[in-house]
Design a protein around this motif. Structure first.
Motif, PDB file in Angstrom:
ATOM      1  N   GLU A 195       0.827  -1.213   0.000  1.00 24.31           N
ATOM      2  CA  GLU A 195       0.000   0.000   0.000  1.00 24.31           C
ATOM      3  C   GLU A 195       0.856   1.255   0.000  1.00 24.31           C
ATOM      4  OE1 GLU A 195      -3.493   2.346   2.461  1.00 24.31           O
ATOM      5  OE2 GLU A 195      -2.642   0.513   3.288  1.00 24.31           O
ATOM      6  N   ALA A 196       1.946   1.249   0.761  1.00 30.36           N
ATOM      7  CA  ALA A 196       2.825   2.423   0.798  1.00 30.36           C
ATOM      8  C   ALA A 196       3.364   2.725  -0.597  1.00 30.36           C
ATOM      9  CB  ALA A 196       3.971   2.184   1.774  1.00 30.36           C
ATOM     10  N   PHE A 197       3.731   1.688  -1.330  1.00 33.74           N
ATOM     11  CA  PHE A 197       4.238   1.871  -2.700  1.00 33.74           C
ATOM     12  C   PHE A 197       3.166   2.464  -3.605  1.00 33.74           C
ATOM     13  CE2 PHE A 197       4.578   0.106  -7.015  1.00 33.74           C
ATOM     14  CZ  PHE A 197       5.774   0.691  -7.411  1.00 33.74           C
ATOM     15  N   LEU A 198       1.954   1.935  -3.532  1.00 31.67           N
ATOM     16  CA  LEU A 198       0.874   2.429  -4.389  1.00 31.67           C
ATOM     17  C   LEU A 198       0.494   3.868  -4.039  1.00 31.67           C
ATOM     18  CD1 LEU A 198      -1.407  -0.746  -4.536  1.00 31.67           C
ATOM     19  CD2 LEU A 198       0.057   0.175  -6.348  1.00 31.67           C
ATOM     20  N   LEU A 199       0.474   4.202  -2.761  1.00 29.30           N
ATOM     21  CA  LEU A 199       0.165   5.581  -2.370  1.00 29.30           C
ATOM     22  C   LEU A 199       1.241   6.546  -2.848  1.00 29.30           C
ATOM     23  CD1 LEU A 199      -1.172   5.089   1.285  1.00 29.30           C
ATOM     24  CD2 LEU A 199      -2.495   5.657  -0.753  1.00 29.30           C
ATOM     25  N   PHE A 200       2.481   6.094  -2.803  1.00 29.63           N
ATOM     26  CA  PHE A 200       3.591   6.912  -3.302  1.00 29.63           C
ATOM     27  C   PHE A 200       3.444   7.156  -4.805  1.00 29.63           C
ATOM     28  CE2 PHE A 200       7.976   7.197  -5.029  1.00 29.63           C
ATOM     29  CZ  PHE A 200       8.371   8.359  -4.378  1.00 29.63           C
ATOM     30  N   VAL A 201       3.056   6.124  -5.532  1.00 27.07           N
ATOM     31  CA  VAL A 201       2.853   6.249  -6.977  1.00 27.07           C
ATOM     32  C   VAL A 201       1.692   7.187  -7.285  1.00 27.07           C
ATOM     33  CG1 VAL A 201       2.162   4.979  -9.060  1.00 27.07           C
ATOM     34  CG2 VAL A 201       3.856   3.989  -7.506  1.00 27.07           C
ATOM     35  N   CYS A 202       0.687   7.194  -6.412  1.00 27.50           N
ATOM     36  CA  CYS A 202      -0.510   8.014  -6.647  1.00 27.50           C
ATOM     37  C   CYS A 202      -0.338   9.475  -6.248  1.00 27.50           C
ATOM     38  CB  CYS A 202      -1.698   7.423  -5.900  1.00 27.50           C
ATOM     39  SG  CYS A 202      -2.290   5.866  -6.586  1.00 27.50           S
ATOM     40  N   GLY A 203       0.807   9.838  -5.682  1.00 33.53           N
ATOM     41  CA  GLY A 203       1.048  11.254  -5.429  1.00 33.53           C
ATOM     42  C   GLY A 203       1.434  11.635  -4.020  1.00 33.53           C
ATOM     43  N   MET A 204       1.360  10.731  -3.060  1.00 37.40           N
ATOM     44  CA  MET A 204       1.813  11.051  -1.708  1.00 37.40           C
ATOM     45  C   MET A 204       3.338  11.044  -1.656  1.00 37.40           C
ATOM     46  SD  MET A 204      -0.502   9.122   1.156  1.00 37.40           S
ATOM     47  CE  MET A 204      -2.184   9.596   1.505  1.00 37.40           C
ATOM     48  N   ASP A 205       3.914  11.886  -0.781  1.00 42.40           N
ATOM     49  CA  ASP A 205       5.347  11.759  -0.580  1.00 42.40           C
ATOM     50  C   ASP A 205       5.606  10.503   0.256  1.00 42.40           C
ATOM     51  OD1 ASP A 205       5.301  12.318   2.258  1.00 42.40           O
ATOM     52  OD2 ASP A 205       5.166  14.441   1.797  1.00 42.40           O
ATOM     53  N   LEU A 206       6.853  10.068   0.311  1.00 44.20           N
ATOM     54  CA  LEU A 206       7.177   8.783   0.933  1.00 44.20           C
ATOM     55  C   LEU A 206       6.766   8.745   2.403  1.00 44.20           C
ATOM     56  CD1 LEU A 206       8.457   6.000   0.609  1.00 44.20           C
ATOM     57  CD2 LEU A 206      10.677   7.018   1.212  1.00 44.20           C
ATOM     58  N   PHE A 207       6.992   9.835   3.119  1.00 44.61           N
ATOM     59  CA  PHE A 207       6.660   9.882   4.539  1.00 44.61           C
ATOM     60  C   PHE A 207       5.158   9.683   4.767  1.00 44.61           C
ATOM     61  CE2 PHE A 207       5.344  12.337   8.304  1.00 44.61           C
ATOM     62  CZ  PHE A 207       6.139  11.743   9.271  1.00 44.61           C
ATOM     63  N   ASP A 208       4.348  10.444   4.027  1.00 51.15           N
ATOM     64  CA  ASP A 208       2.901  10.318   4.179  1.00 51.15           C
ATOM     65  C   ASP A 208       2.402   8.964   3.701  1.00 51.15           C
ATOM     66  OD1 ASP A 208       2.718  12.824   5.251  1.00 51.15           O
ATOM     67  OD2 ASP A 208       2.089  13.817   3.402  1.00 51.15           O
ATOM     68  N   ALA A 209       3.016   8.442   2.645  1.00 47.00           N
ATOM     69  CA  ALA A 209       2.597   7.149   2.101  1.00 47.00           C
ATOM     70  C   ALA A 209       2.798   6.037   3.130  1.00 47.00           C
ATOM     71  CB  ALA A 209       3.372   6.829   0.830  1.00 47.00           C
ATOM     72  N   VAL A 210       3.942   6.036   3.790  1.00 43.44           N
ATOM     73  CA  VAL A 210       4.221   5.007   4.789  1.00 43.44           C
ATOM     74  C   VAL A 210       3.285   5.156   5.988  1.00 43.44           C
ATOM     75  CG1 VAL A 210       5.947   4.135   6.426  1.00 43.44           C
ATOM     76  CG2 VAL A 210       6.620   4.701   4.087  1.00 43.44           C
ATOM     77  N   ASN A 211       3.089   6.389   6.448  1.00 50.09           N
ATOM     78  CA  ASN A 211       2.215   6.623   7.595  1.00 50.09           C
ATOM     79  C   ASN A 211       0.776   6.209   7.317  1.00 50.09           C
ATOM     80  OD1 ASN A 211       3.195   8.149  10.201  1.00 50.09           O
ATOM     81  ND2 ASN A 211       4.464   8.904   8.523  1.00 50.09           N
ATOM     82  N   HIS A 212       0.254   6.580   6.151  1.00 51.54           N
ATOM     83  CA  HIS A 212      -1.129   6.245   5.835  1.00 51.54           C
ATOM     84  C   HIS A 212      -1.278   4.747   5.542  1.00 51.54           C
ATOM     85  CE1 HIS A 212      -1.526  10.643   5.427  1.00 51.54           C
ATOM     86  NE2 HIS A 212      -2.811  10.433   5.649  1.00 51.54           N
TER      87      HIS A 212
END
Length: 486
Positions: A195-212
């Motif tokens: 999920e962190a990888f997909l959120l990063f691809v969709c536009g979140m920065d890495l920090f927010d992607a991992v947290n969410h």
């Protein structure tokens, strides 16, 4: 009960939590945000507490076993202690007082998602990441993770697993409990990374992607922004989180079976199938209500309705829109999801779909008995008839769940909040959903609740996370008898 065994187990969990403090400590050093001393102090405190517990502990895995009472006591005390230790950084940084810090820590480790922090954006990133780590650890269960990572501690470790596990069926995937816990931990970690990888691809920065990602898979709902996902207002991000909220709300044991038997295993599971049908049905109902009662277009109504149903049913608590402005029918339907929750064996809270289905079928059987008193009827689940013991256990659990909501609501109301806040605040906390209505809903906050109110809600979080029996059984006098082993 041998309290020395409980101290022994708690000491090792505290040592593990102390080791986790190195992650935000290293991040703080790298970012130079001024919190490195706070995290290092927390590490020292954890080790000191662990040392004290270990000093008075005694356990010989060759001659002693962990009984049911030690498992229950360890589960309850560990959650309280870990909540207190997890909340220390908020107090040491001056962000919160002691009561509020404990409340925030309990919200994290029980994956509740409610917060008393007024401005998340004002927090250093290392502190925000610590919030993410603590609710991610609480998602699968600190005790399950503890069993999977530490050496096997005699056959009695099963009681630790059962005391923390959810649902009415604690079947293990493999004969060895530690192997089962490790498999669940690997599945849990894999979903988080994906999920962190997909959120990063969709536009979140890495920090927010991992947290969410940690918040979603743990069904916790902590965000790094005060307005949560509304900060992004991105349909792709919401779609990714929507899918993973449903995955997190399903039984994690199914994913292990998928590896060897194929994806059809998911649909063959009755609870998962009903879970999906229930999400679809309630989403369609809310979509029609929102489309007819608001200015949203049909596409917007579908988008937000499906997301909010997945959020409430998985007890994640994320919001893609201000659901407080929805029609009463839509809000009442969301409230129903406080009770249903996710599937047994998931990270979600609530009563669980399996129990809810059995309760409905028990009601139908009783109605049939009224018409045909001499006929024999069986309540079935997964195609198998359930024993009377299981049916009685589920009925008692539902009764205790409702009584707990009533009693805690009365206690919370006694602290000075309104009736609406009392009921919805307790339901949001005991279900581990976090999202509420009224003064503490989308337009309100838990910040201004009194210290006594915070402690009542913290108790609701603990009872909901450990599924009532684990906490309430400790009120029995015979539980504390030292000469009884059960």
């Amino acid at each position: 009960m041998d309290i020395r065994i409980v101290f022994y187990l708690m000491a090792r969990m505290v040592f593990c939590l102390g080791a986790v403090y190195f992650i935000p400590w290293g991040m703080s050093l790298y970012l130079e945000d001024g919190c490195s001393e706070v995290f290092f102090t927390c590490f020292l405190i954890c080790n000191f507490v662990g040392y004290l517990l270990n000093h008075y502990a005694r356990f010989d895995k060759y001659s002693q076993t962990i009984t049911n009472r030690e498992g229950v006591a360890t589960a309850t005390f560990s959650w309280v202690l870990c909540a207190a230790l997890a909340g220390m950084p908020y107090w040491m940084t001056g962000e919160l007082d002691l009561f509020a810090s404990f409340f925030e820590g309990m919200s994290a480790v029980t994956t509740n998602g409610v917060t008393v922090i007024e401005s998340l954006q004002a927090l250093p990133r290392s502190v925000l990441f610590w919030r993410g780590i603590t609710h991610w650890l609480g998602g699968l269960g600190i005790i399950v993770i503890f069993i999977s990572l530490l050496p096997r501690m005699a056959s009695g470790a099963f009681h630790l697993f059962v005391a923390e596990a959810t649902g009415f069926n604690e079947d293990r995937l493999l004969p060895r409990l530690r192997t089962t816990a490790q498999i669940l931990f690997m599945i849990y970690s894999s979903l988080t990374l994906a999920e962190a990888f997909l959120l990063f691809v969709c536009g979140m920065d890495l920090f927010d992607a991992v947290n969410h990602a940690m918040a979603t898979v743990a069904t916790a709902g902590f965000s790094t922004y005060d307005n949560g996902l509304l900060h992004y207002n991105n349909p792709l991000i919401e779609l990714v989180i929507f899918v993973f909220m449903i995955l997190a709300g399903a039984n994690f044991a199914l994913y292990y079976k998928v590896r060897y038997r194929g994806w059809h295993v998911l649909w063959e599971d009755e609870e998962f199938r009903i879970f999906i049908y229930f999400i679809l049905a309630t989403s369609c109902l809310i979509t029609l209500s929102v489309y007819a009662g608001t200015d949203d277009t049909f596409i917007e109504a579908v988008r937000h309705s499906f997301f909010m149903v997945a959020s409430f049913s998985s007890t994640t608590g994320f919001a893609s829109t201000n659901y407080e402005q929805w029609p009463a029918v839509a809000k009442l339907t969301l409230m129903l999801l406080y009770f249903t929750g996710g599937c047994a064996g998931s990270t979600a809270g609530g009563i669980k779909i399996a129990r809810f289905v059995v309760l409905v079928r028990m009601t139908i059987v009783e109605l049939k008995r009224v018409l045909h008193p001499k006929m024999l009827f069986a309540v079935k689940f997964e195609g198998k008839p359930l024993t009377v013991a299981v049916l009685v256990s589920i009925s008692r659990f539902f009764f205790l769940y409702v009584i707990s909501v009533v009693v805690l609501s009365i206690l919370f109301a006694a602290t000075g909040v309104s009736l609406t806040e009392a009921i919805f605040g307790v339901m949001a906390c005991i279900s581990s959903c976090g999202a509420a209505f009224g003064g503490i809903g989308m337009e309100g906050e838990f910040v201004h609740i009194s210290d006594a109110g915070k402690m009542v809600l913290a108790l609701a979080m603990l009872i909901g996370r450990l599924e009532i029996y684990t906490v309430l059984v400790m009120l029995r006098k015979e539980f504390w008898h030292m000469n009884s082993r059960w």
